[in-house]
Write a protein that holds these residues in place. Structure first.
Motif, PDB file in Angstrom:
ATOM      1  N   LEU A  59       0.843  -1.216   0.000  1.00 55.26           N
ATOM      2  CA  LEU A  59       0.000   0.000   0.000  1.00 55.26           C
ATOM      3  C   LEU A  59       0.869   1.254   0.000  1.00 55.26           C
ATOM      4  CD1 LEU A  59      -2.879  -0.621   2.583  1.00 55.26           C
ATOM      5  CD2 LEU A  59      -2.794  -1.197   0.168  1.00 55.26           C
ATOM      6  N   PHE A  60       1.901   1.242   0.846  1.00 52.96           N
ATOM      7  CA  PHE A  60       2.779   2.409   0.943  1.00 52.96           C
ATOM      8  C   PHE A  60       3.517   2.618  -0.400  1.00 52.96           C
ATOM      9  CE2 PHE A  60       3.549   3.078   5.805  1.00 52.96           C
ATOM     10  CZ  PHE A  60       2.215   2.790   6.088  1.00 52.96           C
ATOM     11  N   ALA A  61       3.993   1.503  -0.987  1.00 51.03           N
ATOM     12  CA  ALA A  61       4.760   1.600  -2.241  1.00 51.03           C
ATOM     13  C   ALA A  61       3.857   2.004  -3.404  1.00 51.03           C
ATOM     14  CB  ALA A  61       5.435   0.263  -2.532  1.00 51.03           C
ATOM     15  N   LEU A  62       2.639   1.482  -3.425  1.00 52.02           N
ATOM     16  CA  LEU A  62       1.710   1.831  -4.508  1.00 52.02           C
ATOM     17  C   LEU A  62       1.355   3.317  -4.450  1.00 52.02           C
ATOM     18  CD1 LEU A  62       0.067   0.543  -6.862  1.00 52.02           C
ATOM     19  CD2 LEU A  62      -1.826   0.305  -5.259  1.00 52.02           C
ATOM     20  N   THR A  63       1.117   3.813  -3.239  1.00 52.11           N
ATOM     21  CA  THR A  63       0.801   5.236  -3.081  1.00 52.11           C
ATOM     22  C   THR A  63       1.981   6.094  -3.534  1.00 52.11           C
ATOM     23  OG1 THR A  63      -0.643   4.743  -1.220  1.00 52.11           O
ATOM     24  CG2 THR A  63       0.126   7.017  -1.408  1.00 52.11           C
ATOM     25  N   THR A  64       3.171   5.700  -3.123  1.00 52.79           N
ATOM     26  CA  THR A  64       4.377   6.466  -3.483  1.00 52.79           C
ATOM     27  C   THR A  64       4.595   6.449  -4.994  1.00 52.79           C
ATOM     28  OG1 THR A  64       5.268   5.659  -1.389  1.00 52.79           O
ATOM     29  CG2 THR A  64       6.796   6.761  -2.857  1.00 52.79           C
ATOM     30  N   GLY A  65       4.479   5.255  -5.577  1.00 49.97           N
ATOM     31  CA  GLY A  65       4.662   5.127  -7.032  1.00 49.97           C
ATOM     32  C   GLY A  65       3.635   5.952  -7.787  1.00 49.97           C
ATOM     33  N   ALA A  66       2.392   5.951  -7.295  1.00 55.23           N
ATOM     34  CA  ALA A  66       1.310   6.682  -7.972  1.00 55.23           C
ATOM     35  C   ALA A  66       1.616   8.185  -8.033  1.00 55.23           C
ATOM     36  CB  ALA A  66      -0.014   6.439  -7.255  1.00 55.23           C
ATOM     37  N   LYS A  67       2.268   8.692  -6.981  1.00 51.42           N
ATOM     38  CA  LYS A  67       2.557  10.141  -6.948  1.00 51.42           C
ATOM     39  C   LYS A  67       3.514  10.544  -8.074  1.00 51.42           C
ATOM     40  CE  LYS A  67      -0.176  10.374  -3.683  1.00 51.42           C
ATOM     41  NZ  LYS A  67      -1.541  10.848  -4.003  1.00 51.42           N
ATOM     42  N   PHE A  68       4.456   9.670  -8.408  1.00 47.14           N
ATOM     43  CA  PHE A  68       5.395   9.982  -9.497  1.00 47.14           C
ATOM     44  C   PHE A  68       4.685  10.041 -10.847  1.00 47.14           C
ATOM     45  CE2 PHE A  68       8.510   8.443  -6.364  1.00 47.14           C
ATOM     46  CZ  PHE A  68       9.495   9.395  -6.496  1.00 47.14           C
ATOM     47  N   ILE A  69       3.600   9.268 -10.978  1.00 40.89           N
ATOM     48  CA  ILE A  69       2.812   9.297 -12.223  1.00 40.89           C
ATOM     49  C   ILE A  69       1.902  10.523 -12.217  1.00 40.89           C
ATOM     50  CG2 ILE A  69       1.020   8.108 -13.564  1.00 40.89           C
ATOM     51  CD1 ILE A  69       3.446   6.402 -13.704  1.00 40.89           C
ATOM     52  N   GLU A  70       1.179  10.723 -11.094  1.00 44.98           N
ATOM     53  CA  GLU A  70       0.216  11.842 -11.011  1.00 44.98           C
ATOM     54  C   GLU A  70       0.893  13.192 -11.230  1.00 44.98           C
ATOM     55  OE1 GLU A  70      -1.478  11.413  -7.133  1.00 44.98           O
ATOM     56  OE2 GLU A  70      -2.734   9.709  -7.703  1.00 44.98           O
ATOM     57  N   SER A  71       2.132  13.297 -10.776  1.00 45.46           N
ATOM     58  CA  SER A  71       2.851  14.571 -10.903  1.00 45.46           C
ATOM     59  C   SER A  71       3.355  14.794 -12.322  1.00 45.46           C
ATOM     60  CB  SER A  71       4.043  14.574  -9.939  1.00 45.46           C
ATOM     61  OG  SER A  71       4.941  13.532 -10.303  1.00 45.46           O
ATOM     62  N   GLY A  72       3.242  13.768 -13.162  1.00 42.47           N
ATOM     63  CA  GLY A  72       3.720  13.893 -14.541  1.00 42.47           C
ATOM     64  C   GLY A  72       5.205  13.621 -14.677  1.00 42.47           C
ATOM     65  N   THR A  73       5.847  13.188 -13.569  1.00 39.43           N
ATOM     66  CA  THR A  73       7.300  12.977 -13.600  1.00 39.43           C
ATOM     67  C   THR A  73       7.675  11.756 -14.443  1.00 39.43           C
ATOM     68  OG1 THR A  73       7.300  13.808 -11.339  1.00 39.43           O
ATOM     69  CG2 THR A  73       9.354  12.823 -12.121  1.00 39.43           C
ATOM     70  N   TYR A  74       6.938  10.651 -14.242  1.00 37.30           N
ATOM     71  CA  TYR A  74       7.262   9.404 -14.958  1.00 37.30           C
ATOM     72  C   TYR A  74       6.016   8.811 -15.607  1.00 37.30           C
ATOM     73  CZ  TYR A  74      11.493   9.777 -12.164  1.00 37.30           C
ATOM     74  OH  TYR A  74      12.639  10.234 -11.590  1.00 37.30           O
ATOM     75  N   LYS A  75       6.263   7.930 -16.588  1.00 34.64           N
ATOM     76  CA  LYS A  75       5.161   7.294 -17.324  1.00 34.64           C
ATOM     77  C   LYS A  75       5.092   5.795 -17.103  1.00 34.64           C
ATOM     78  CE  LYS A  75       4.295  10.697 -20.864  1.00 34.64           C
ATOM     79  NZ  LYS A  75       5.110  11.765 -20.258  1.00 34.64           N
ATOM     80  N   LYS A  76       6.151   5.174 -16.606  1.00 35.52           N
ATOM     81  CA  LYS A  76       6.119   3.733 -16.332  1.00 35.52           C
ATOM     82  C   LYS A  76       6.830   3.439 -15.011  1.00 35.52           C
ATOM     83  CE  LYS A  76       5.840   2.184 -21.136  1.00 35.52           C
ATOM     84  NZ  LYS A  76       4.425   1.851 -21.208  1.00 35.52           N
ATOM     85  N   VAL A  77       6.015   3.076 -14.033  1.00 36.29           N
ATOM     86  CA  VAL A  77       6.541   2.768 -12.699  1.00 36.29           C
ATOM     87  C   VAL A  77       6.092   1.353 -12.335  1.00 36.29           C
ATOM     88  CG1 VAL A  77       6.346   3.345 -10.241  1.00 36.29           C
ATOM     89  CG2 VAL A  77       6.491   5.184 -11.943  1.00 36.29           C
ATOM     90  N   ILE A  78       7.030   0.554 -11.849  1.00 38.30           N
ATOM     91  CA  ILE A  78       6.677  -0.796 -11.388  1.00 38.30           C
ATOM     92  C   ILE A  78       6.743  -0.832  -9.869  1.00 38.30           C
ATOM     93  CG2 ILE A  78       7.495  -3.194 -11.257  1.00 38.30           C
ATOM     94  CD1 ILE A  78       8.071  -3.036 -14.247  1.00 38.30           C
TER      95      ILE A  78
END
Ligand code: UT7
Length: 330
Positions: free
Chosen positions: A120-139
């Protein structure tokens, strides 16, 4: 431009072949199948056998399946986060080893240790990098070889845990589906009831710590049980309320698989019928950071675009929380 949501666009999973059954545990410690099934819901758990194989071995399997299923070029992956409390090494991080073995040479990587709430913690953190427009592919991968920290002479813990790994790919979505919200909590007072006493910087490994079996999980089950039920139900309610939802709106609850009685008590408190709760604890036991992605992996073919999912977990720390997301495909 419309808000970017971080959508899960694929799921991979892996469990080792070896099945440690309740019957085999009966030959190892003073326990029995009836007690284990009625107190935990577990029938068997998977164990990673083989010299030199750690959590990254399982993480590589899950992520390899994910890359193939989503037709993703490993070089396009920009970030890999591995949730684990059983890293291959103190350093380098397990995510780094996974990325290296799969040729994700353009990704930066890190591990995240939040025990059973790690995914849960990792999914939330990863999602922020996408939502901010920083990255397009996060695993985001959850991988735990719990058998490496379980004392197989301690009947109160050895019946619970298993090994496994699950992974998801996060990509930007402009239609409004994907990660919506999360409520995450930590309370360091949980240390006394759930811990590994030695091996860290407070008590580095020594002959004495090994003799005292202090490199294995210690759990005081009853208080953890109570805190898990109230923590998970509370986080679920908080995230529902914040998003003006009721449990009737939720298609699936995806709970951490620690104990069937905890899952049933949480479902009961939240008023969710068990038909809408994912449960596979009978097959895999508690795989810590892998339980939630392994549920998504198993239920993937039944999930439909727009389904509303509520993920919830509780674990060592204490750590706990809930995520509300909408499914992006199927
Ligand atoms: O995922 C991370 C967070 N962890 C959790 O959420 C786990 C939360 N806790 C639990 O799931 C449960 O507390 C356990 C499954 C760990 C234990 O179940 P319990 O119903 O809380 O049992 P207990 O520890 O209170 O023990 C009840 C009895 C004891 O015997 P007495 O004292 O009543 O005579 C234990 O010694 O059951 C005994 N017992 C066992 N008997 C047979 C404990 N383990 C076993 C066993 N087989 N494996």
């Amino acid at each position: 431009m419309s808000k970017i949501h971080a959508a899960i666009t694929g799921v991979g999973g892996y469990v080792p072949a070896y099945r440690l059954t309740n019957q085999e545990l009966e030959t190892m410690v003073d326990t029995n199948d009836e007690w284990i099934q009625s107190r935990t819901g577990i029938k068997e758990r998977r164990i990673l056998k083989g010299e030199g194989l750690g959590s990254s071995f399982m993480g590589v399997k899950a992520v390899a399946e994910l890359l193939t299923k989503t037709n993703t070029d490993p070089k396009e992956v920009e970030l890999v986060i591995c949730a684990t409390v059983t890293p291959d090494y103190t350093f380098p991080d397990t995510a780094n080893l996974i990325a290296h073995q799969l040729g994700m040479t353009n990704a930066f990587t890190y591990d995240l240790a939040a025990a059973c709430s790690g995914f849960l913690f990792a999914l939330t953190t990863g999602a922020k990098f996408i939502e901010s427009g920083t990255y397009k592919k996060v695993i985001v991968v959850g991988a735990d070889k719990m058998s490496s920290i379980v004392d197989y002479t301690d009947r109160s813990t050895c019946i619970i845990f298993g090994d496994g790994s699950g992974a998801v790919l996060l990509e930007p979505n402009h239609e409004g589906v994907g990660f919506q919200d999360s409520v995450l909590k930590s309370d360091g007072a949980g240390l006394e009831n759930l811990n590994i006493k030695s091996g860290g910087s407070v008590r580095p490994p020594s002959h004495e710590t090994v003799d005292r079996k202090e490199h294995f999980i210690y759990q005081n089950g009853r208080p953890v049980f109570k805190a898990a039920v109230t923590g998970m139900a509370g986080a679920m309610n908080a995230v529902l309320e914040r998003n003006q939802l009721t449990v009737e709106d939720i298609t699936w609850v995806v709970p951490h698989q620690a104990n069937i009685r905890i899952i049933e008590a949480v479902a009961d408190m939240a008023n969710v019928p068990m038909e809408r709760v994912m449960v596979n604890i009978q097959k895999y036991g508690n795989t810590t950071a892998a339980t939630i992605p392994l549920c998504l992996w198993e239920w993937e073919s039944q999930l439909k675009k727009g389904d509303k999912l509520l993920l919830t977990a509780f674990g060592g720390g204490y750590t706990w929380g809930a995520i509300y997301l909408t499914w992006a495909y199927g």
